[in-house]
Motif scaffolding. Sequence first.
Motif: not given
Length: 334
Positions: A203-204, A207-208
Amino acid sequence: MNRPHFPFSALHGQPQLQLALLLAAIDPQIGGVLIEGPRGTAKSTSARALADLLPAGRFVNLPLGASEEQLVGSLDIQAALQDGRVDFRPGLLARADGGVLYVDEVNLLADALVDLLLDVCASGVNRIERDGISHQHEARIALVGTMNPEEGELRPQLLDRFGLFVRLGERIEPAAREAIVRSRLRFDRDPQGFVEGQRAAQEALMQRLERARAKVGQLEFDDALHRQVSDLCYAAGVEGVRADLVLLRAACAHAAWQGHARIGAEDVAVVAELVLAHRRKLPPDAPPPSPRAEPPREGGATAPNEGNDWGELPPQAVPTAQLDGARPLPTKKP
């Protein structure tokens, strides 16, 4: 339940490959990634993992036997003639919009299809025209092609069309091999549990990547950046200016990925080899070729060839003899 793909956040041992894939996803107009390497180096696994990071999440495989109609789609001419409507049947390019189009052994694909595929991926638009009827749709595709050099080379004209190039080595360092094998065994034993353990990291990354895709169009190319890129491409002896354009786009994508406020020299340095490796005509340690034209001289004098037609030789001094009758005039040797 469908078996999940191996997560991108758990990939090990191929940092240049992972970077190239991310750059192509941030800005598809870079022109895709060509991966050269032997079997068993996680080429298809990495491409499938990238698709899971993209909003559409699509992974479309282009078979070697595909026709042009299967690739670009088709128009129902009969419907257009009878009802005056455009009836478009989507092809693989439409299905891959917003995701990854994967071509295994792209060097074995028909040259005409490769050329068409690269044109669409570079423009981001697929256009179909049949008997005076046309249709177009967006095709923002992260193109990933693979090839094994033992099974034939890609023609230089097509090789240059791929934005980024990654050459995977046959040998993997022991520490990286161990990490890869450990992760793969855990994934194979419990795919759902493995993916769940990577959920936060995935998820990180998503988003990035989303932030980078939104930012890439906002960064500016300053004069120093243009000079740096031009010098690098000139020193590499590349043909044309496609390398310059791709290098600028790739550096911009890298700056966006890193969250930089501007595109810096370090962004160019990181991505330069991905852009130049398959286009370079001169080795990295070779002295740069002499410029074709010198800068204007002081006092307004022009440099040799400046203002002349291409191929015209600059004026040359002609030796003269003393006209005292004692020495003959010099003659020109044949």
